[in-house]
Design an enzyme around this catalytic site. Structure first.
Site, PDB file in Angstrom:
ATOM      1  N   SER A 131      14.415  22.387 -21.106  1.00  8.15           N
ATOM      2  CA  SER A 131      13.112  22.082 -21.686  1.00  8.15           C
ATOM      3  C   SER A 131      12.107  21.601 -20.648  1.00  8.15           C
ATOM      4  O   SER A 131      10.916  21.875 -20.762  1.00  8.15           O
ATOM      5  CB  SER A 131      13.251  21.038 -22.795  1.00  8.15           C
ATOM      6  OG  SER A 131      13.871  21.623 -23.918  1.00  8.15           O
ATOM      7  N   PHE A 132      12.559  20.882 -19.631  1.00  2.62           N
ATOM      8  CA  PHE A 132      11.625  20.403 -18.616  1.00  2.62           C
ATOM      9  C   PHE A 132      10.950  21.563 -17.894  1.00  2.62           C
ATOM     10  O   PHE A 132       9.782  21.471 -17.514  1.00  2.62           O
ATOM     11  CB  PHE A 132      12.347  19.483 -17.619  1.00  2.62           C
ATOM     12  CG  PHE A 132      11.451  18.457 -17.021  1.00  2.62           C
ATOM     13  CD1 PHE A 132      11.104  17.305 -17.721  1.00  2.62           C
ATOM     14  CD2 PHE A 132      10.912  18.640 -15.760  1.00  2.62           C
ATOM     15  CE1 PHE A 132      10.247  16.357 -17.174  1.00  2.62           C
ATOM     16  CE2 PHE A 132      10.060  17.699 -15.202  1.00  2.62           C
ATOM     17  CZ  PHE A 132       9.729  16.558 -15.913  1.00  2.62           C
ATOM     18  N   GLU A 133      11.652  22.675 -17.737  1.00  2.11           N
ATOM     19  CA  GLU A 133      11.096  23.848 -17.052  1.00  2.11           C
ATOM     20  C   GLU A 133      10.062  24.592 -17.892  1.00  2.11           C
ATOM     21  O   GLU A 133       9.350  25.465 -17.389  1.00  2.11           O
ATOM     22  CB  GLU A 133      12.225  24.782 -16.624  1.00  2.11           C
ATOM     23  CG  GLU A 133      13.100  24.236 -15.518  1.00  2.11           C
ATOM     24  CD  GLU A 133      14.069  23.143 -15.968  1.00  2.11           C
ATOM     25  OE1 GLU A 133      14.384  22.268 -15.130  1.00  2.11           O
ATOM     26  OE2 GLU A 133      14.503  23.141 -17.142  1.00  2.11           O
ATOM     27  N   VAL A 180      15.722  19.220 -27.369  1.00  2.00           N
ATOM     28  CA  VAL A 180      16.333  18.090 -26.683  1.00  2.00           C
ATOM     29  C   VAL A 180      16.978  17.214 -27.759  1.00  2.00           C
ATOM     30  O   VAL A 180      16.303  16.796 -28.702  1.00  2.00           O
ATOM     31  CB  VAL A 180      15.279  17.276 -25.891  1.00  2.00           C
ATOM     32  CG1 VAL A 180      15.965  16.180 -25.075  1.00  2.00           C
ATOM     33  CG2 VAL A 180      14.455  18.189 -24.992  1.00  2.00           C
ATOM     34  N   HIS A 229      18.161   9.512 -20.664  1.00  4.86           N
ATOM     35  CA  HIS A 229      17.695  10.834 -20.230  1.00  4.86           C
ATOM     36  C   HIS A 229      16.827  11.493 -21.305  1.00  4.86           C
ATOM     37  O   HIS A 229      15.791  12.095 -21.001  1.00  4.86           O
ATOM     38  CB  HIS A 229      18.913  11.703 -19.895  1.00  4.86           C
ATOM     39  CG  HIS A 229      18.578  13.072 -19.415  1.00  4.86           C
ATOM     40  ND1 HIS A 229      18.055  13.315 -18.157  1.00  4.86           N
ATOM     41  CD2 HIS A 229      18.673  14.289 -20.025  1.00  4.86           C
ATOM     42  CE1 HIS A 229      17.858  14.611 -18.012  1.00  4.86           C
ATOM     43  NE2 HIS A 229      18.210  15.223 -19.131  1.00  4.86           N
ATOM     44  N   ARG A 274      16.134  22.454 -38.328  1.00 10.12           N
ATOM     45  CA  ARG A 274      14.758  22.830 -37.986  1.00 10.12           C
ATOM     46  C   ARG A 274      14.686  24.144 -37.202  1.00 10.12           C
ATOM     47  O   ARG A 274      13.621  24.540 -36.733  1.00 10.12           O
ATOM     48  CB  ARG A 274      14.119  21.710 -37.174  1.00 10.12           C
ATOM     49  CG  ARG A 274      13.839  20.475 -38.009  1.00 10.12           C
ATOM     50  CD  ARG A 274      13.687  19.218 -37.169  1.00 10.12           C
ATOM     51  NE  ARG A 274      13.349  18.056 -37.989  1.00 10.12           N
ATOM     52  CZ  ARG A 274      14.238  17.376 -38.726  1.00 10.12           C
ATOM     53  NH1 ARG A 274      15.516  17.727 -38.744  1.00 10.12           N
ATOM     54  NH2 ARG A 274      13.845  16.344 -39.456  1.00 10.12           N
TER      55      ARG A 274
END
Length: 161
Positions: free
Chosen positions: A63-65, A88, A95, A134
């Site tokens: 997800s950070f990318e 996440v 973290h 979800r």
């Protein structure tokens, strides 16, 4: 109390996406969830007239990318909107907090600087069950919601350019 499908939308009020192009960037971390989000987003765009050749999918490790990829797609690809899909899930360390905060702030910054809407469809959940609920489960599919938002934002702001 019964679960509510949060992804339901009025198909009659949706813009036709035939002349629109989209970049979808999807995190492959928690892929059982994120690939379901991707399927929901892709199918929603197609159902509203988008042509497969105008939907460009990019996979990133986590997800950070999504931040960098969304920035690169919005700056270098001929798209009307970018949809960022990720998941996440809280673990036993801080973290989760750092990643969620970083991704949220990063996508927000990209959205403010991009010449097209960048849609935040990143699940930040406490459990994997909440994520699957979800991502096509009893609460709908956040990927569908991201695609609907992208379509509406392109329609609203497409005439400004």
């Amino acid at each position: 109390m019964a679960a509510v499908d949060l992804s339901a939308y009025d198909k009659d009020t949706m813009p036709n996406a035939e002349d629109m192009a989209f970049g979808i960037v999807v995190s492959d971390w928690n892929d059982q969830v994120t690939h379901s989000l991707l399927q929901g987003a892709y199918e929603t765009l197609i159902a509203n007239g988008a042509l497969p050749k105008n939907i460009h999918v990019y996979h990133v490790p986590g997800s950070f990318e999504l931040i960098y990829a969304s920035q690169q797609i919005s700056n270098n690809c001929d798209v009307d909107a970018v949809i960022a899909l990720g998941c996440v899930v809280r673990g036993g360390t801080p973290h989760f907090d750092y990643v969620c905060q970083g991704v949220t702030q990063g996508i927000t910054q990209v959205n403010l600087e991009a010449d097209c809407p960048v849609i935040f469809s990143v699940l930040t959940t406490l459990t994997m069950q909440q994520a699957t609920d979800r991502a096509g489960g009893c609460l709908g599919n956040k990927g569908v919601e991201g695609a609907v938002t992208a379509l509406k934002m392109v329609k609203i702001f497409g005439n400004i350019k």
